[in-house]
Design an enzyme around this catalytic site. Structure first.
Site, PDB file in Angstrom:
ATOM      1  N   LYS A  57      44.025  37.936  41.354  1.00 42.47           N
ATOM      2  CA  LYS A  57      43.719  38.945  42.028  1.00 42.47           C
ATOM      3  C   LYS A  57      42.562  39.720  41.872  1.00 42.47           C
ATOM      4  CE  LYS A  57      47.842  40.262  41.352  1.00 42.47           C
ATOM      5  NZ  LYS A  57      48.389  39.222  40.697  1.00 42.47           N
ATOM      6  N   ASP A 102      49.404  37.057  38.256  1.00 43.88           N
ATOM      7  CA  ASP A 102      48.460  36.383  37.602  1.00 43.88           C
ATOM      8  C   ASP A 102      47.493  35.339  38.375  1.00 43.88           C
ATOM      9  OD1 ASP A 102      48.859  38.323  35.653  1.00 43.88           O
ATOM     10  OD2 ASP A 102      50.418  36.517  34.740  1.00 43.88           O
ATOM     11  N   GLN A 136      51.144  42.518  40.690  1.00 39.20           N
ATOM     12  CA  GLN A 136      52.200  41.658  40.552  1.00 39.20           C
ATOM     13  C   GLN A 136      52.135  40.733  41.936  1.00 39.20           C
ATOM     14  OE1 GLN A 136      53.073  45.251  40.225  1.00 39.20           O
ATOM     15  NE2 GLN A 136      52.549  44.536  38.145  1.00 39.20           N
ATOM     16  N   GLY A 168      47.893  43.140  34.594  1.00 40.22           N
ATOM     17  CA  GLY A 168      46.586  42.854  34.175  1.00 40.22           C
ATOM     18  C   GLY A 168      45.734  41.987  34.778  1.00 40.22           C
ATOM     19  N   HIS A 169      44.556  42.497  35.472  1.00 36.71           N
ATOM     20  CA  HIS A 169      43.717  41.959  36.001  1.00 36.71           C
ATOM     21  C   HIS A 169      42.325  41.804  35.435  1.00 36.71           C
ATOM     22  CE1 HIS A 169      45.995  43.875  39.815  1.00 36.71           C
ATOM     23  NE2 HIS A 169      46.865  43.098  38.964  1.00 36.71           N
TER      24      HIS A 169
HETATM   25  P1  GDP Z   1      45.676  38.827  38.334  1.00 30.45           P
HETATM   26  O1  GDP Z   1      46.682  39.609  37.469  1.00 30.45           O
HETATM   27  O2  GDP Z   1      46.203  38.046  39.424  1.00 30.45           O
HETATM   28  O3  GDP Z   1      44.158  39.608  38.474  1.00 30.45           O
HETATM   29  O4  GDP Z   1      44.970  37.694  37.222  1.00 30.45           O
HETATM   30  P2  GDP Z   1      45.012  37.568  35.732  1.00 30.45           P
HETATM   31  O5  GDP Z   1      43.432  38.203  35.439  1.00 30.45           O
HETATM   32  O6  GDP Z   1      46.067  38.064  35.027  1.00 30.45           O
HETATM   33  O7  GDP Z   1      44.861  36.188  35.295  1.00 30.45           O
HETATM   34  C1  GDP Z   1      43.895  35.229  35.979  1.00 30.45           C
HETATM   35  C2  GDP Z   1      43.166  34.468  35.011  1.00 30.45           C
HETATM   36  O8  GDP Z   1      42.668  33.367  35.484  1.00 30.45           O
HETATM   37  C3  GDP Z   1      41.861  35.360  34.476  1.00 30.45           C
HETATM   38  O9  GDP Z   1      41.624  35.028  33.067  1.00 30.45           O
HETATM   39  C4  GDP Z   1      40.932  35.020  35.259  1.00 30.45           C
HETATM   40  O10 GDP Z   1      39.701  35.286  34.498  1.00 30.45           O
HETATM   41  C5  GDP Z   1      41.095  33.448  35.450  1.00 30.45           C
HETATM   42  N1  GDP Z   1      40.649  33.057  36.611  1.00 30.45           N
HETATM   43  C6  GDP Z   1      40.420  33.781  37.768  1.00 30.45           C
HETATM   44  N2  GDP Z   1      39.939  32.530  38.838  1.00 30.45           N
HETATM   45  C7  GDP Z   1      39.581  31.586  38.105  1.00 30.45           C
HETATM   46  C8  GDP Z   1      39.326  30.361  38.608  1.00 30.45           C
HETATM   47  O11 GDP Z   1      39.179  29.964  39.788  1.00 30.45           O
HETATM   48  N3  GDP Z   1      39.229  29.425  37.543  1.00 30.45           N
HETATM   49  C9  GDP Z   1      39.319  29.585  36.430  1.00 30.45           C
HETATM   50  N4  GDP Z   1      39.057  28.668  35.426  1.00 30.45           N
HETATM   51  N5  GDP Z   1      39.727  30.862  35.874  1.00 30.45           N
HETATM   52  C10 GDP Z   1      40.024  31.690  36.768  1.00 30.45           C
HETATM   53  P1  IMO Z   2      49.655  41.080  37.673  1.00 27.55           P
HETATM   54  O1  IMO Z   2      49.197  42.145  38.493  1.00 27.55           O
HETATM   55  C1  IMO Z   2      52.607  38.370  35.895  1.00 27.55           C
HETATM   56  C2  IMO Z   2      56.691  40.281  35.531  1.00 27.55           C
HETATM   57  C3  IMO Z   2      57.207  40.534  34.013  1.00 27.55           C
HETATM   58  C4  IMO Z   2      58.651  40.390  34.200  1.00 27.55           C
HETATM   59  C5  IMO Z   2      59.010  41.043  35.565  1.00 27.55           C
HETATM   60  C6  IMO Z   2      59.430  42.434  35.267  1.00 27.55           C
HETATM   61  O2  IMO Z   2      48.869  40.969  36.467  1.00 27.55           O
HETATM   62  O3  IMO Z   2      49.783  39.735  38.530  1.00 27.55           O
HETATM   63  P2  IMO Z   2      58.198  44.715  34.505  1.00 27.55           P
HETATM   64  O4  IMO Z   2      57.522  44.946  33.298  1.00 27.55           O
HETATM   65  O5  IMO Z   2      57.461  44.952  35.807  1.00 27.55           O
HETATM   66  O6  IMO Z   2      59.704  45.438  34.795  1.00 27.55           O
HETATM   67  O7  IMO Z   2      58.705  43.157  34.499  1.00 27.55           O
HETATM   68  O8  IMO Z   2      57.719  41.014  36.294  1.00 27.55           O
HETATM   69  N1  IMO Z   2      55.239  40.959  35.828  1.00 27.55           N
HETATM   70  C7  IMO Z   2      54.189  40.309  35.908  1.00 27.55           C
HETATM   71  N2  IMO Z   2      54.075  38.992  35.763  1.00 27.55           N
HETATM   72  N3  IMO Z   2      51.891  39.504  36.429  1.00 27.55           N
HETATM   73  C8  IMO Z   2      51.786  40.787  36.416  1.00 27.55           C
HETATM   74  O9  IMO Z   2      51.228  41.323  37.259  1.00 27.55           O
HETATM   75  C9  IMO Z   2      53.251  41.231  36.251  1.00 27.55           C
HETATM   76  N4  IMO Z   2      53.813  42.299  36.351  1.00 27.55           N
HETATM   77  C10 IMO Z   2      55.166  42.246  35.975  1.00 27.55           C
HETATM   78  O10 IMO Z   2      56.683  39.471  33.243  1.00 27.55           O
HETATM   79  O11 IMO Z   2      59.026  38.980  34.448  1.00 27.55           O
HETATM   80 MG    MG Z   3      47.399  39.668  35.604  1.00 28.15          MG
END
Ligand code: GDP
Ligand code: IMO
Ligand code: MG
Length: 424
Positions: free
Chosen positions: A16, A13, A223, A40-41
């Site tokens: 990415k 998270d 991840q 979840g991206h």
């Molecule tokens: P990912 O799994 O690495 O793609 O990240 P997620 O989407 O799960 O979580 C990142 C969160 O931070 C999302 O809600 C993005 O919209 C938000 N985000 C990404 N970059 C920035 C930033 O520079 N500032 C802020 N405030 N939010 C950001």
């Molecule tokens: P993105 O791509 C954050 C974590 C789960 C748990 C562990 C194992 O959005 O960054 P699983 O269901 O994979 O067997 O769970 O890994 N986990 C993540 N945490 N971002 C993710 O993906 C994750 N994918 C798995 O919360 O701790």
């Molecule tokens: Mg994510």
């Protein structure tokens, strides 16, 4: 030609999805190579928010090919739901392909993920309960079902029947759960296979040919490094290789085509699920970061644990992934919270200093972060559009992270949308 990997450097998270969406504007091909819908991206563009779980984050550009490689585990129901949802929003799937070797997440995998977590009780991993671990277990046990099987009904029905019957024994006799209706599952999944058939193509071949043709290729990590099955905080990890080397295995291309590896980090640290987190903040500052940063899981909605930036884990990521540069997101979230702390090393219970992230949880036990305090900032930086516009305290913070991590910072995020990314 440019061939880039975008990888998570912390516990996921890091933003990415945003970086991939931005870089995808210059890519011909975007490829995912591991994980599944545990990811979840989030991509924010034109006032719209897209939450992607399986579909590569390049999908918003209609001419970009989006590929899912052999190393991904696919829940067909989730994938079709995502295709339908995005299609309804005008997104095209003309250039979307899935490798026939990718494994299928079946309902028994989801069921067993939940049951095994329950069985672990307080020692649960905190998985996303999407069936990821059980699907990879079957893959490595050599009993999994693959996309090729799914789109060939006769082969699928035969293999799924024997797999499902065996899993029912485990579900009922080992875990005391309720047996699944295997025949009904087969009938349902054959229909999914019919719909997915048009997307099946050899992603190894497509990626190799794109590279030979000098195209721009972007590998989308899911991840993150500290969730890697070997180089993460085992057993509190996922069941795949989210590190840069995993890209080659999960796509079927050699490492020599890779040119750049960009590690994404947050300006602080978060984690969902259980497991060690040395710089975790269980106080008001941690709560402030969670609320200001909207730190709630994109996949499960769980509150994310929050803490200071940990240079020990990011240094580990720089080494394990061979990072070319770092993208530091969410610097804007740290505005107004007072002075900032960065963990530079750990103090072991015997008083000695640990600079490299240890291999086992036992060695991490009792380690305390050694912090360095850095001046904070109060300005709203979300409207800055170049690195030079940032306040001095922000520039100093980034410069210190570069020194501590031993890697240059090539992008800084000041908000979730495309234009809130400051490239250097
Ligand atoms: P990912 O799994 O690495 O793609 O990240 P997620 O989407 O799960 O979580 C990142 C969160 O931070 C999302 O809600 C993005 O919209 C938000 N985000 C990404 N970059 C920035 C930033 O520079 N500032 C802020 N405030 N939010 C950001
Ligand atoms: P993105 O791509 C954050 C974590 C789960 C748990 C562990 C194992 O959005 O960054 P699983 O269901 O994979 O067997 O769970 O890994 N986990 C993540 N945490 N971002 C993710 O993906 C994750 N994918 C798995 O919360 O701790
Ligand atoms: Mg994510």
């Amino acid at each position: 030609m440019s061939v880039n990997i975008v990888i998570g450097t912390q516990w996921g998270d890091e933003g990415k999805g945003k970086i991939i969406d931005i870089m995808a504007s210059r890519a011909d091909v975007v490829v995912r190579s591991q994980g599944g819908n545990n990811a979840g991206h989030t991509v924010v563009c034109g006032g719209e928010t897209y939450k992607l779980h399986l579909i590569p984050s390049g999908i918003l550009y209609k001419d970009t090919a989006c590929l899912i490689g052999a190393g991904v585990v696919i829940d067909p129901k989730v994938l079709l739901g995502e295709i339908d949802g995005l299609s309804a929003r005008g997104i095209s799937f003309g250039n979307f392909k899935i490798d026939p070797r990718a494994h299928v997440i079946m309902p028994w995998h989801v069921e067993l993920d939940g049951l095994s977590e329950k069985f672990r009780g307080n020692s649960d991993i905190g998985t996303t309960k999407r069936g990821i671990g059980p699907a990879y277990m079957d893959k490595y046990e050599r009993s999994g079902l693959r996309i090729y099987d799914l789109v060939n009904p006769e082969i699928f029905a035969k293999k799924a029947k024997s797999a499902g019957e065996l899993k029912n024994k485990i579900i009922t006799a080992v875990y005391g759960g309720e047996a699944l209706d295997v025949e009904a599952i087969i009938a349902e999944y054959v229909e999914y296979g019919k719909r997915l058939k048009e997307y099946v193509a050899d992603v190894s071949v497509l990626t190799y040919e794109a590279a030979k043709a000098g195209k721009n290729i972007l590998f989308e990590g899911a991840q993150a490094t500290l969730l890697d099955i070997d180089f993460g905080t085992y057993p509190y990890v996922t069941s795949s290789h989210p590190i840069s080397a995993g890209v080659c295995i999960g796509t079927g291309v050699g490492p020599m085509i890779i040119e750049n590896i960009i590690g994404v980090a947050k300006a602080y640290t978060t984690r969902v699920g259980k497991g060690p987190f040395p710089t975790e903040l269980d106080d008001e500052i941690g709560e402030t970061i969670r609320n200001k940063g909207g730190e709630f899981g994109t996949t499960t909605g769980r509150p994310r644990r929050t803490g200071w930036f940990d240079a020990v884990i990011v240094r580990h990521s720089v080494r394990v992934n061979g990072l070319s540069s770092l993208a530091i997101n969410k610097l804007d979230t740290l505005s107004g919270i007072g002075n900032l702390k960065v963990c530079v090393a750990y103090k072991k219970p015997d008083g000695s200093t640990l600079k490299d992230f240890p291999a086992t949880l036992e060695e991490l036990e009792g380690c305390e972060p050694i912090y360095e305090e850095i001046n904070g900032f109060d300005e709203d930086i979300s409207k800055c559009r170049s690195f030079d516009e940032l306040p001095k305290a922000c520039k100093d913070y980034i410069a210190r992270l570069e020194e501590l991590c031993g890697c240059k910072v090539s992008m800084v995020g000041v908000g979730p949308s495309r234009e809130q990314n400051l490239e250097r």
